[in-house]
Structures are given as structure tokens and as C-alpha cells.
Design an enzyme around this catalytic site. Sequence first.
Site, PDB file in Angstrom:
ATOM      1  N   GLU A 134       0.713  -1.351  -0.116  1.00 15.33           N
ATOM      2  CA  GLU A 134       0.376  -0.277  -0.158  1.00 15.33           C
ATOM      3  C   GLU A 134       0.564   1.188   0.137  1.00 15.33           C
ATOM      4  O   GLU A 134       2.073   0.906   0.770  1.00 15.33           O
ATOM      5  CB  GLU A 134      -0.575   0.089   1.280  1.00 15.33           C
ATOM      6  CG  GLU A 134      -0.355   0.380   2.344  1.00 15.33           C
ATOM      7  CD  GLU A 134      -1.232  -1.071   3.725  1.00 15.33           C
ATOM      8  OE1 GLU A 134      -1.522  -1.981   3.512  1.00 15.33           O
ATOM      9  OE2 GLU A 134      -1.259   0.090   5.313  1.00 15.33           O
ATOM     10  N   LYS A 136       2.595   4.424   1.059  1.00 14.62           N
ATOM     11  CA  LYS A 136       3.069   5.451   2.073  1.00 14.62           C
ATOM     12  C   LYS A 136       2.743   6.726   2.271  1.00 14.62           C
ATOM     13  O   LYS A 136       3.282   7.847   1.286  1.00 14.62           O
ATOM     14  CB  LYS A 136       4.412   4.416   2.188  1.00 14.62           C
ATOM     15  CG  LYS A 136       5.634   5.319   3.668  1.00 14.62           C
ATOM     16  CD  LYS A 136       6.492   5.406   3.962  1.00 14.62           C
ATOM     17  CE  LYS A 136       8.070   5.919   4.664  1.00 14.62           C
ATOM     18  NZ  LYS A 136       7.339   7.148   5.462  1.00 14.62           N
ATOM     19  N   ASP A 138       2.555   9.979   3.057  1.00 12.01           N
ATOM     20  CA  ASP A 138       3.524  11.470   3.812  1.00 12.01           C
ATOM     21  C   ASP A 138       2.963  12.095   4.181  1.00 12.01           C
ATOM     22  O   ASP A 138       2.618  13.278   4.247  1.00 12.01           O
ATOM     23  CB  ASP A 138       4.137  12.222   2.789  1.00 12.01           C
ATOM     24  CG  ASP A 138       5.459  12.578   3.074  1.00 12.01           C
ATOM     25  OD1 ASP A 138       5.731  12.168   4.697  1.00 12.01           O
ATOM     26  OD2 ASP A 138       6.681  12.879   2.329  1.00 12.01           O
ATOM     27  N   TYR A 247      -4.681   2.786   8.083  1.00  8.01           N
ATOM     28  CA  TYR A 247      -3.999   1.802   7.750  1.00  8.01           C
ATOM     29  C   TYR A 247      -3.269   0.754   8.504  1.00  8.01           C
ATOM     30  O   TYR A 247      -2.817  -0.395   8.148  1.00  8.01           O
ATOM     31  CB  TYR A 247      -2.446   2.305   7.337  1.00  8.01           C
ATOM     32  CG  TYR A 247      -1.687   2.812   7.319  1.00  8.01           C
ATOM     33  CD1 TYR A 247      -1.382   2.573   7.973  1.00  8.01           C
ATOM     34  CD2 TYR A 247      -1.540   3.829   7.515  1.00  8.01           C
ATOM     35  CE1 TYR A 247      -0.540   3.271   9.747  1.00  8.01           C
ATOM     36  CE2 TYR A 247      -0.528   5.359   7.785  1.00  8.01           C
ATOM     37  CZ  TYR A 247      -0.044   4.557   9.551  1.00  8.01           C
ATOM     38  OH  TYR A 247       1.222   5.643   9.768  1.00  8.01           O
ATOM     39  N   LYS A 341      11.322   3.180  -0.161  1.00  7.95           N
ATOM     40  CA  LYS A 341      10.798   5.059  -0.368  1.00  7.95           C
ATOM     41  C   LYS A 341      11.642   4.970  -2.006  1.00  7.95           C
ATOM     42  O   LYS A 341      12.900   4.927  -2.232  1.00  7.95           O
ATOM     43  CB  LYS A 341      12.213   5.368   0.975  1.00  7.95           C
ATOM     44  CG  LYS A 341      11.888   5.197   2.425  1.00  7.95           C
ATOM     45  CD  LYS A 341      11.500   6.886   2.502  1.00  7.95           C
ATOM     46  CE  LYS A 341      12.048   6.439   4.111  1.00  7.95           C
ATOM     47  NZ  LYS A 341      12.259   7.989   4.891  1.00  7.95           N
ATOM     48  N   CYS A 435      13.655  49.988  -6.250  1.00  8.17           N
ATOM     49  CA  CYS A 435      12.654  49.104  -6.791  1.00  8.17           C
ATOM     50  C   CYS A 435      13.375  48.732  -8.382  1.00  8.17           C
ATOM     51  O   CYS A 435      13.867  49.690  -8.940  1.00  8.17           O
ATOM     52  CB  CYS A 435      11.263  49.339  -6.788  1.00  8.17           C
ATOM     53  SG  CYS A 435      10.487  48.486  -8.132  1.00  8.17           S
ATOM     54  N   CYS A 438      10.866  50.741 -11.591  1.00  7.05           N
ATOM     55  CA  CYS A 438      11.087  52.256 -11.247  1.00  7.05           C
ATOM     56  C   CYS A 438      12.009  52.833 -10.639  1.00  7.05           C
ATOM     57  O   CYS A 438      11.652  53.769 -10.715  1.00  7.05           O
ATOM     58  CB  CYS A 438       9.355  52.834 -11.006  1.00  7.05           C
ATOM     59  SG  CYS A 438       8.886  52.043  -9.199  1.00  7.05           S
ATOM     60  N   CYS A 453       7.424  48.015  -3.190  1.00  8.34           N
ATOM     61  CA  CYS A 453       7.998  49.532  -3.915  1.00  8.34           C
ATOM     62  C   CYS A 453       6.275  49.514  -3.722  1.00  8.34           C
ATOM     63  O   CYS A 453       4.867  48.985  -4.466  1.00  8.34           O
ATOM     64  CB  CYS A 453       8.005  48.929  -5.312  1.00  8.34           C
ATOM     65  SG  CYS A 453       7.351  50.854  -6.479  1.00  8.34           S
ATOM     66  N   CYS A 458       4.293  52.246 -11.372  1.00  9.46           N
ATOM     67  CA  CYS A 458       5.570  51.038 -11.404  1.00  9.46           C
ATOM     68  C   CYS A 458       5.275  50.525 -12.805  1.00  9.46           C
ATOM     69  O   CYS A 458       4.095  49.899 -12.409  1.00  9.46           O
ATOM     70  CB  CYS A 458       6.476  50.446 -10.037  1.00  9.46           C
ATOM     71  SG  CYS A 458       7.355  49.551 -10.046  1.00  9.46           S
TER      72      CYS A 458
END
Length: 699
Positions: A134, A136, A138, A247, A341, A435, A438, A453, A458
Amino acid sequence: MTRTDLSAITQQTKELLKKATDKAITTADIEALRSVLRFHEYRYYVLSEPLVSDFEYDTLYKSLEALEKEAPDLVTPDSPTQRVGQGLTKDFPTVPHLVPMLSLDNSYNADDLRTFDKRVREATGKEVIEYCVEPKFDGASISLVYENDKLVRGATRGDGVRGDDITPNIRQIRSIPLTAAFSAHGIHTAEIRGEVLINKNNFKAFNDALIEGGGQPLANPRNAASGTLRIKDPLEVGRRKLEAFVYHLGYYTLIKGQQEDFSTHGETLKMMWDLGFRSPEKEKKVFTGIDAVIEYCNDFEAGRDDLPYEIDGMVIKVNDFALQDRLGMTTHHPRWAIAYKFKARQATSKLLRIDYQVGRTGNIGPVAKVEPVHIGGVTVSSVSLFNEDVIREKDIRIGDTVLVERAGDVIPYIVKPLVELRDGSETPIVFPTHCPSCSDPLFRPEEEAAWRCINIACPAQVLERLFHFVSKDAMDIRGLGAANIEKFHKLGLLSSIPGIYRLNFEAIGSLEGFGAKSVEKLRAAIEASKTQPLHRLVFALGIRHVGETMAKTLANAVQHIRDLAALSEEQLMALEDVGPKVAASVHAFFRNDDSLALIAELEALGLTVTNAPKPSTGGSFEGQSFLFTGTLNRLKRSQAEGLVEQQGGTVASGVSSKLQYLVVGTDAGSKLEKAKKIASIKILTEDEFISLIGEGFEG
Ligand SMILES: NC(=O)c1ccc[n+]([C@@H]2O[C@H](COP(=O)([O-])OP(=O)(O)OC[C@H]3O[C@@H](n4cnc5c(N)ncnc54)[C@H](O)[C@@H]3O)[C@@H](O)[C@H]2O)c1
Ligand SMILES: [Zn+2]
């Protein structure tokens, strides 16, 4: 933990890792290894903020394991190898598990699995073994106790022997039933194990909100799930939309005189599924012999990105309970199961430079440009660093070798620089004070992580706002992509949102690459966007903290977009899911004269600014498509199709293994393709479907 403790332990970790790589670790390092491992377990399991990669943790863990094997008399009962994790907090009451919650032994390739199979066959004296395989999951492990069919307790794994009692939080998870008829199987008390997860979509939405607020997103769904389980506000836990897979039936007692009606792990997965749990009943497979197991693991790994949740491997379990009992367990893991894994989705690359992007709302986002590197099937060359704090906390420098991770659909991120590889040529990152677009000075509002900014004119912000306005989920103006917007902007043909509706098509027609046909198409697409429903316009305006869902909530609350300006922050907060942050931002937007002028201008240009009642004559689909799935009971399919066409719509239908589709509206054919992937088009009930196709239907 103070800053000095932290830097001391980081230093110690580095030294031990170097010794481990150089194979120079000796028994004199045992105590240091243990304390370093305990520290990282705490960062990982409790704080959900690991400071080292899994690979580094595993390297240290294996070194300790090897040393203890060499000198068994040095093993102490509290060694990390003798127990699971370090996952207890002081925030919740501690409860003992009915039986210890162990970890799993790990394997990384087919050979490891064959070795495991050989060990199992030798220990049981069987020629072939039946395995249940089945995914795994996470996330974060939990244990659930049911007594007399009622959920009485939910706990974290903690240190394996005792866990944090988080029952109120567990009760918020909708896929965990509060009652389950274990008694029908003769069971009085059951302790079952599972994994709490946050699915990829919810994780993305959660992180988007963090980023939008100028914060740092969480690295992966696992950290999000384990962090959420430890929040002390169950309602907030509920809002984060956790899910749970169960599970394992870890322990049970029988009702007097009853007997169990199962003898394999696979049967208990089916039983839990039938009792209303989400067990991997559909994902599990039972095989005889290890070869088929290996094949199934490989197939699953190939498809992992298509799953709605993250998995980091597969778990292979001896199916027969009698054999499981014979195999037993170590203090750390059962001998009848092993994790396989998947390949880590991390790689190292060199940090070349930092680009600074100006966002729609003026936030400055640093983006690391790295030497292109392949991770999990894609090439990564740009990695967002989110804000200045991330750079400072991780001490990232130009020229560093960095560890990059990309988990599934999660945006790639830099785990950390590999400090031990520095040669002195690396240079610190100097965050700009002005910025990049601009040249105005940048500001960092208090309580925000991002520099901004604040010049509305701008150019970079103007472009970003235009990109957002025309994007697929906003006004969806095809033909006005980023390249064209940039081109028109450069030539002075487009400098604001209303400008889209005043484009000089004559001038565009004279540009290279624009034939009469493409100009006409562009004009039609812009024209069509005027009929987009109000919620799309609300989203397109790019109000901070207002995503698609929030835009719908806001649009549905009013008749005319102007009405939003009349709502107080309190009134806004009475709407579903509107918190103080959203309310403040919406309020500020509609109190601003520039915003109101923009809205008035768009209204004058003919865009839809009201929530008009649904028209029932020709062209009633307003450029939208709808998906109906299921069986029509009240009218025939051909009748429905006739009515749709009468109203200027089209119909497309299809059948897949799971669903029957009927897509109606303008452009139904291409929407059908998307519907197959259960796209974001509105799904109708039969009643809604009939009211949509309107008054022509009497029946
Ligand atoms: N980076 C760090 O600082 C750090 C620290 C501690 C641990 N870690 C990592 O965590 C690993 C150890 O964590 P762990 O003990 O949770 O082990 P694990 O994640 O390797 O595997 C065991 C866990 O898998 C889960 N699981 C998911 N689906 C399952 C299924 N179908 N059946 C059974 N179990 C299932 C269970 O919660 C079980 O406890 C280490 O190998 C390391 O990679 C990293
Ligand atoms: Zn600027």
C-alpha cells in the site's frame, strides 16, 4: 533554546556529518550522536521545522546504529535507535498508547526488498510469502481509540510509547468517523493507526495565502499536516481541511464470547473501509512473492505525481497475522513490514545570481537563478526565495552550492546552502533598497516579511496587474498573453486595465506579426470578456488576499460591485471565510478613490459589474460552460440537447470509467476535454441543470 545553543548544535551536527562521511566516527561520539539526533527529531516531529535533510538525519542515525551494533553494551534504553522519534510537546496532555507505535524499516531498491523477503522466508520457514502492498502516506501518524463503537481518543505518535492527546483536533477531521460499528466484528476496543495529510490542492491554497501575506510558505504538506495537528484552536484545525488515511489495526479486545472474523491485514483494511474509514482499500494490492511487489512499487512511483496527496514510498506488509506474530518486532520497527522509499526529489546546484521580481501589489520577491538541474522529471533553474528573511535565516550566498527540493506539484525551494563546500569566494546577498523597475525607494511595513514598492505607476506592477487581469481564472482574454501585453506596453499602446478596452486595433494591425485575422480574434476575445460574470471581475482586480473563492463570496454578497464599498469591515467579516485580514484589505481597496474611479470606468466601458439574474433566452450561457454528471430523470438527453442549442449553446458528452459527462454552454467541446480531468467548471445537479436550460422546458 537560545541562539547560542542552536549554533552550537548546528556546528556539532556538521562535525559529526563530516566524520560520518569520512568514516572517522568512533564509540567516543555515541553520546554526541544521540543528543544531536534527539534535537533534530524534536525539530522535525514537534516543530515541523527540520534543519537538516532526511538524508543527513538518516546518515547520522545509521552511524549510531552501526556503533551500537559493534558495542552492544553501550546501548541505552533512551537511545534514538531504541525508540521512535522525540515527538512529545508540553502543549497537550500525554497519553500512553495501548501498544507502542513503531517506525518502519527502510529500503531504497529492489535488492533491499529481496533481502527483506529472504529474511522473512527464513524466519518463517515458508517458501513464498503473501504481501499486502500500500502507499506510504507522507503526513503525520496518529492513533485512534474506539470503545463501544465511539471515538474516545486521538493521539500523535509522540515517542512511540506515549503520544500527545489531541482528541479535539482529531474530531475536526471529516474523514475520521466519530462512530464506527466495530462491534459488528466482535470488537470492543480498537486502536487504529493512520496518517493525517493535507492534499496538494489545499496545501497550495494554504501556502498561497501565506505568500500573499508576505510570509514564508511551508516546505511540504507533511510539515503542514503535523504542524496543524498541534494547533491549540480546533476550529482553525477544521479550516485547514486535513484528511486521514487509516492503515493499521494496532490492537483490539473482543466482546465476551465473540471471535474475530479476519486473519489478514488486507481483510482489516476492507473492514475499516466498510466501517466508514478511509483506508487504502482501493490502493492496496495483495501479491504472492516479492517480484510482483517490486513491480507494483515501480508502477506506483511512476504515477505518484497524479495522486491528489503526497506519498513518499510504499509499505510492504506480511499479510497473514499469524506470520506477523511469529516475526515480531524490534524496539524500533516491526519485522513483518518494510517501507520502500521513493527517490528523493532533491538535488544540488550552484546559485548563480538573484533576480528581484516586482509583484502585482508591489512586493519584491527574490528569485534564485541556479545552474539548471533535473529533479523529479523537470528542469529547475529558478527558485523563489520569497523574502529577505529566508535569505538571512538560511544564510544563502551567491556562489553557494545549494540543496534544492521539489516535491510533486510543490514549487521548488532551497533547503539550505551546503556550507561545508564553501571555498571563500561566495558573496553575501545584498537586498536592493530601490525598486528594480521604477527605482523608487522600497518600504517594509511593520509585521510584514516583504519589501514593497508603493508607486502605483511602477511599470512592473502595471504589467503584473495586466497579466493577472487577463489570466485564465480572471477575465480569460485569450490572445492577450504576456508577450503581447509587454509589446503593447512598450509601444505605448497599453498602460492600464481600462486601456485593454480602448486598444487601438488599427495601430496593432500595422505591427509585424498581426494579420487582420489575429487582430479580429483579439478584438472578439476582449469584447467577449465584458460579459464575464461579476466574480471574475472581482478576482481580476487583484485585491490583496482575494483569491478565486473569496472573489465568489464577495460577488455573491452584492447586486452591484459598488455595493462592496458600502460594507463595513464587520459586515465583510460576517461573510463565509472572511477573516480580519481579508476584510481590511477589501475595505481599504473600495475606500480608495483610484479603485472607485477604475470601477466606474470599467462600468462605462460595458463590463459586467452586476450580478444580473440569469437570462433564459439566446446566448444565456454567458461564455461559461457547465458540467452535469449523472442520469437525467426528468427529461430525455435529446430534449436537453435541443434546449441548449436553442439558447445558442453547444453540447458535448462523454463517458469515462467513473463518470458520465454532459457539458453544455459555449465552447462545450473543448471544455469536455477538461471535464475529463474534473476541471474547475461548475458541476450541476439535475435541478440546476434544468433551471439553466430554462423556461423552454415544461415537464
Ligand atoms: N530531517 C530531519 O531532521 C529528520 C528528523 C527525524 C526524522 N526524519 C526522517 O523521518 C524518518 C523517520 O520517520 P518515521 O519514524 O516517521 O519513519 P518513516 O516516515 O520512514 O516511516 C514510518 C511511518 O510511515 C507512516 N506510514 C505512512 N503510510 C503507512 C502505511 N501504509 N503503513 C504503515 N505506516 C505508514 C507511519 O506514520 C509510520 O510511522 C527518517 O528516516 C528521516 O528520513 C528526518
Ligand atoms: Zn517600482
